[in-house]
Design a protein around this motif. Structure first.
Motif, PDB file in Angstrom:
ATOM      1  N   GLY A 192       0.776  -1.234   0.000  1.00 59.24           N
ATOM      2  CA  GLY A 192       0.000   0.000   0.000  1.00 59.24           C
ATOM      3  C   GLY A 192       0.801   1.274   0.000  1.00 59.24           C
ATOM      4  N   TRP A 200       2.896   2.943  -3.501  1.00 56.71           N
ATOM      5  CA  TRP A 200       2.150   1.699  -3.629  1.00 56.71           C
ATOM      6  C   TRP A 200       2.533   0.988  -4.923  1.00 56.71           C
ATOM      7  N   LYS A 397      -5.835  -2.374   2.230  1.00 55.11           N
ATOM      8  CA  LYS A 397      -4.936  -2.720   3.343  1.00 55.11           C
ATOM      9  C   LYS A 397      -5.727  -2.748   4.657  1.00 55.11           C
TER      10      LYS A 397
END
Length: 401
Positions: A192, A200, A397
Motif C-alpha cells: 500500500g 504503492w 490494506k
C-alpha cells in the motif's frame, strides 16, 4: 477439343459452327461442353442440321458469344459419370450407417466390441462402459488426497490452489515486516505504500534460503526498482530509468526528468504521463505560453533553480537560441526565444541567417523542439490518478487488517 468454333446466342437453341464437323463428331443425344465468360456449360443436342448447324434441346441461357472452343461428349460417357456418382453416393450412405451402428455399440455395450469400417475391415476394442468400469477399479478413492495423491496446500510437495503465493488470483498484501524479511517466503505481493516502499505497487519476492531477500517492485508511478537484502544487513535498492522518468532532449540525450513538455515551432506540443493536461499556445514570433502549471520544476540535472529548459543545439554543440521566460501569478510560463549567433566562430558555425539578426525574436526551429520541465498542480490528471490509487490501496490494506 473438337474441330472449329461455335457461336451461341442467348435464349436461342440454334448453334452455328465455323470449321466444325457436327455430323461426324456428334449424334442426337450427345452433349456440347464449352466455357463462356469463365462459366462451364453442358448442353444436350436435339438434332443436327449439317456440319455447321444444330439444335439444342433447350435454349442457351448464357451470354451471346462467338468463336467459342467446344468439345463433343458422347451420351454414353455422361451415363458412366452418372453411374459413378450413384456408386459413390451409395458408398457414403453405407459408411454413415456403419458409423451409426458403431457409435451405438461404443456407448451402449459392455466389454469388448467390434466396429466395422467403411472399407469392410473391422476393429476390436473396449466399449465406453468397460473403460469407465476399469477406471473406477484402479484405486480406492477414499484413500486419495484432495488432488490425486497430493494434498492442496502451501507446504513443500503440496498442490497449490489458485491464489496461493499470489499466483492466479490477487497478489498477497504484505506489511513492512514481511516485505523486509526473507523468512516471509517467496511470492507475488502488493503493497500500500508509505513505508518500506514509498509508493504503492506490486512485485515479486524471492528468498535465497533464509539469508537473502530479493525483490523486483513496480511502483504505482511506473518506476521499476530492485532490492537485495541480507537478513543482517541494510537493503540495497536500485531504481531503473524508463520513458516515464526520463526524456530524450532536443539534442538526443537522455535526461532524468518528469513532468516534461516538448514545444515545437508552431506551438504544438507533446506531454508525458505526469504532464498530461498542460496546454501550450504560440502568442507571437518566438513567444509561447505554457499554462495549467505552477511554474518550473528544476533540479541540478536541469541547471538548478533557474533551469528547467533544454535548448536545441547545432552540430557543434552550440545553443541556437537565446531564451527568456516569465512566470505569471497563475503559474503559467511565458517563454521567449531569440536568434543566437556566434560572430567569433568560423563562418560555418556562426548560425547566421539573412532573414533574422542576432537577438531578434525567432520561432523554435521547425526540425527541433524546446523541452521544459514544469511543476504540476495537485489537481492535475496524473496527481489525481495517483491519489485515487493510493486511497484504494489503503482501503484494501485496512480491509485485510
Amino acid at each position: 477439343m473438337s474441330a472449329g468454333t461455335i457461336t451461341l446466342t442467348n435464349k436461342s437453341a440454334t448453334v452455328s459452327g465455323a470449321g466444325t464437323a457436327f455430323t461426324t463428331d456428334l449424334k442426337e443425344g450427345d452433349f456440347i461442353v464449352t466455357v463462356v465468360g469463365g462459366v462451364p456449360y453442358t448442353m444436350p443436342v436435339k438434332s443436327i442440321n449439317n456440319n455447321t448447324s444444330l439444335i439444342l434441346i433447350s435454349n442457351f441461357t448464357g451470354p451471346t458469344q462467338s468463336g467459342v472452343a467446344w468439345s463433343a461428349v458422347p451420351r454414353t460417357a455422361l451415363n458412366m459419370v452418372t453411374a459413378a456418382l450413384v456408386t459413390s453416393g451409395a458408398e457414403a450412405l453405407r459408411g454413415l450407417n456403419y458409423d451409426k451402428q458403431n457409435w451405438q455399440l461404443v456407448f451402449s455395450s459392455n466389454g469388448n466390441i467390434t466396429v466395422k469400417l467403411p472399407d469392410g475391415s473391422t476393429f476390436s476394442g473396449p466399449s465406453w462402459n468397460s473403460i469407465v468400469s476399469a477406471l473406477n477399479e484402479k484405486a480406492d478413492k477414499s484413500a486419495l488426497g484432495t488432488a490425486a495423491s497430493k494434498n492442496i496446500g502451501n507446504q513443500h510437495g503440496d498442490v497449490m490452489a489458485v491464489g496461493a503465493f499470489g499466483l492466479g488470483g490477487q497478489a498477497v498484501l504484505l506489511n513492512d515486516a514481511d516485505i523486509s524479511s526473507p523468512l516471509s517466503g517467496s511470492q507475488l505481493f502488493m503493497y500500500g505504500g508509505g513505508g518500506f516502499w514509498g509508493s504503492w505497487g506490486a512485485g515479486l519476492k524471492l528468498n535465497y534460503g533464509s539469508s537473502y531477500n530479493f525483490q523486483i517492485y513496480l511502483q504505482g508511478n511506473g518506476t521499476l526498482a530492485s532490492l537485495v537484502q541480507s537478513v543482517t544487513g541494510d537493503p540495497i535498492i536500485r531504481s531503473y530509468y524508463n520513458n516515464g522518468n526520463t526524456t530524450v532532449d532536443s539534442n538526443g540525450f537522455i535526461k532524468k526528468a518528469s513532468p516534461i513538455v516538448n514545444i515545437f515551432h508552431d506551438g504544438t506540443f507533446e506531454t508525458n504521463d505526469e504532464s498530461e493536461g498542460v496546454q501550450v499556445a504560440r502568442e507571437g514570433v518566438g513567444v509561447y505560453r505554457v499554462s495549467n502549471v505552477l511554474g518550473m520544476n528544476s533540479d541540478r540535472a536541469w541547471g538548478g533553480n533557474d533551469g528547467g529548459f533544454e535548448i536545441p543545439k547545432d552540430r557543434n554543440g552550440q545553443y541556437i537560441l537565446w531564451l527568456d521566460y516569465e512566470i505569471d501569478s497563475d503559474g503559467s510560463i511565458l517563454i521567449k526565444t531569440y536568434h543566437r549567433t556566434y560572430p567569433n566562430a568560423p563562418k560555418f558555425a556562426r548560425n547566421e541567417r539573412e532573414d533574422v539578426k542576432e537577438a531578434e525574436p525567432v520561432d523554435i526551429p521547425a526540425d527541433q523542439f524546446l523541452s521544459v520541465r514544469v511543476e504540476m498542480p495537485q489537481d492535475s490528471i496524473w496527481n489525481l490518478a495517483q491519489k485515487a490509487a493510493r486511497e484504494e490501496m489503503e482501503q484494501e490494506k485496512a480491509a485485510e487488517e
